[in-house]
Design a protein around this motif. Structure first.
Motif, PDB file in Angstrom:
ATOM      1  N   VAL A   1       4.987   1.600   7.367  1.00  0.00           N
ATOM      2  CA  VAL A   1       3.592   1.333   7.695  1.00  0.00           C
ATOM      3  C   VAL A   1       3.233  -0.069   7.216  1.00  0.00           C
ATOM      4  CG1 VAL A   1       1.204   2.130   7.457  1.00  0.00           C
ATOM      5  CG2 VAL A   1       3.077   3.813   7.432  1.00  0.00           C
ATOM      6  N   ASN A   2       2.651  -0.849   8.109  1.00  0.00           N
ATOM      7  CA  ASN A   2       2.222  -2.218   7.806  1.00  0.00           C
ATOM      8  C   ASN A   2       0.810  -2.143   7.223  1.00  0.00           C
ATOM      9  OD1 ASN A   2       1.696  -4.973   7.785  1.00  0.00           O
ATOM     10  ND2 ASN A   2       2.017  -5.258   9.997  1.00  0.00           N
ATOM     11  N   THR A   3       0.738  -1.752   5.935  1.00  0.00           N
ATOM     12  CA  THR A   3      -0.571  -1.414   5.339  1.00  0.00           C
ATOM     13  C   THR A   3      -1.552  -2.591   5.355  1.00  0.00           C
ATOM     14  OG1 THR A   3       0.279  -1.955   3.146  1.00  0.00           O
ATOM     15  CG2 THR A   3       0.357   0.382   3.807  1.00  0.00           C
ATOM     16  N   GLY A   4      -1.035  -3.822   5.354  1.00  0.00           N
ATOM     17  CA  GLY A   4      -1.915  -4.986   5.377  1.00  0.00           C
ATOM     18  C   GLY A   4      -2.186  -5.490   6.786  1.00  0.00           C
ATOM     19  N   SER A   5      -1.694  -4.761   7.819  1.00  0.00           N
ATOM     20  CA  SER A   5      -1.819  -5.195   9.220  1.00  0.00           C
ATOM     21  C   SER A   5      -1.456  -6.668   9.373  1.00  0.00           C
ATOM     22  CB  SER A   5      -3.243  -4.941   9.751  1.00  0.00           C
ATOM     23  OG  SER A   5      -3.567  -3.577   9.660  1.00  0.00           O
ATOM     24  N   GLU A   6      -0.363  -7.082   8.754  1.00  0.00           N
ATOM     25  CA  GLU A   6       0.066  -8.479   8.843  1.00  0.00           C
ATOM     26  C   GLU A   6       0.842  -8.690  10.136  1.00  0.00           C
ATOM     27  OE1 GLU A   6       1.404 -10.042   4.676  1.00  0.00           O
ATOM     28  OE2 GLU A   6       1.932  -7.926   4.810  1.00  0.00           O
ATOM     29  N   PRO A   7       0.446  -9.679  10.938  1.00  0.00           N
ATOM     30  CA  PRO A   7       1.077  -9.852  12.249  1.00  0.00           C
ATOM     31  C   PRO A   7       2.584 -10.127  12.172  1.00  0.00           C
ATOM     32  CG  PRO A   7      -0.501 -11.642  11.786  1.00  0.00           C
ATOM     33  CD  PRO A   7      -0.647 -10.622  10.699  1.00  0.00           C
ATOM     34  N   GLN A   8       3.036 -10.798  11.129  1.00  0.00           N
ATOM     35  CA  GLN A   8       4.459 -11.179  11.050  1.00  0.00           C
ATOM     36  C   GLN A   8       5.310 -10.069  10.457  1.00  0.00           C
ATOM     37  OE1 GLN A   8       2.325 -11.736   8.745  1.00  0.00           O
ATOM     38  NE2 GLN A   8       3.292 -11.905   6.746  1.00  0.00           N
TER      39      GLN A   8
END
Ligand SMILES: *Cc1c(COP(=O)(O)O)cnc(C)c1O
Length: 220
Positions: A128-135
């Motif tokens: 899960v990309n908890t920080g919603s970081e695009p990269q």
């Protein structure tokens, strides 16, 4: 040069202390020793010291290192913690015991096919990309519960846990808390979170495994 075995024991002691401080049972947190970029000669003393669970972030690098080590230490458990490309699925299923980076439909489809074909069933975590970081790899937190459900119901995959890598420049606590919350909603039991800089914090937030590289093997 600091010695990887001494550092392994120091990390184990710190994990024990963090477990106690969090009121958790001793031994409830699994240490995944992240050996990426370190060669077999660097890993061997850590195996001799009794460590059996290791993490690698690249399929090809792991293939060059682990088959031989595994012939000497057949009880090792190898985790893939880096992004999985669909053209590497066959190799990943053949080599790894746990794949922590399931994060999109295409990979779920490929894993499902390949696991059936090989009749080999690595345990799976959704990243899960908890920080919603695009990269950064990982499914967006808002889509994570539905994705776990589709992995189970559409792809027939058993999902054992969730994994996250918080943004490097943020307090990790809220990210660990978010992963724990999503795990509750998705009905998964295991939480892979915490690295060299923050594994004690992660244990306070319920990590069931921590992925520690540089604190054991040294700087990369
Ligand atoms: C490299 C890596 C780690 C270990 O990082 P350290 O800071 O060296 O402990 C943990 N998790 C993932 C996904 C990694 O790629």
């Amino acid at each position: 040069m600091p010695n990887a075995v001494d550092q392994l024991f120091a990390v184990r002691a710190a994990i024990g202390k963090a477990e106690a401080e969090a009121g958790r049972a001793s031994g409830s947190v699994t240490l995944v020793a992240v050996s990426k970029t370190f060669n077999a000669d660097a890993v061997r003393p850590v195996l001799d010291a009794g460590q059996r669970v290791f993490g690698e972030n690249r399929v090809q690098e792991a293939q060059s290192k682990w088959p031989l080590l595994r012939s000497d230490f057949p009880d090792i458990e190898l985790h893939l913690i880096g992004p999985l490309q669909s053209n590497k699925t066959e190799d990943a299923v053949a080599l790894f015991d746990v794949i922590e980076s399931v994060d999109r439909e295409k990979i779920a489809t490929a894993l499902s096919e390949e696991m059936r074909k090989q009749n080999r069933f690595p345990r799976l975590y959704v990243q899960v990309n908890t920080g919603s970081e695009p990269q950064k790899a990982g499914i967006d937190p808002k889509e994570a519960v539905a994705f776990v459900k589709r992995c189970r119901e559409v792809h027939g995959l058993e999902i054992e846990g969730l994994m996250c890598i918080p943004p490097a420049d943020e307090n990790p606590g809220p990210h660990f808390a978010l992963l724990e919350k999503i795990a509750g909603q998705a009905g998964v039991a295991k939480l892979s979170m915490g690295m060299s800089g923050d594994y004690e914090t992660a244990i306070g937030f319920g990590a069931t495994s921590v992925r520690v590289g540089s604190a054991i093997f040294g700087a990369r």
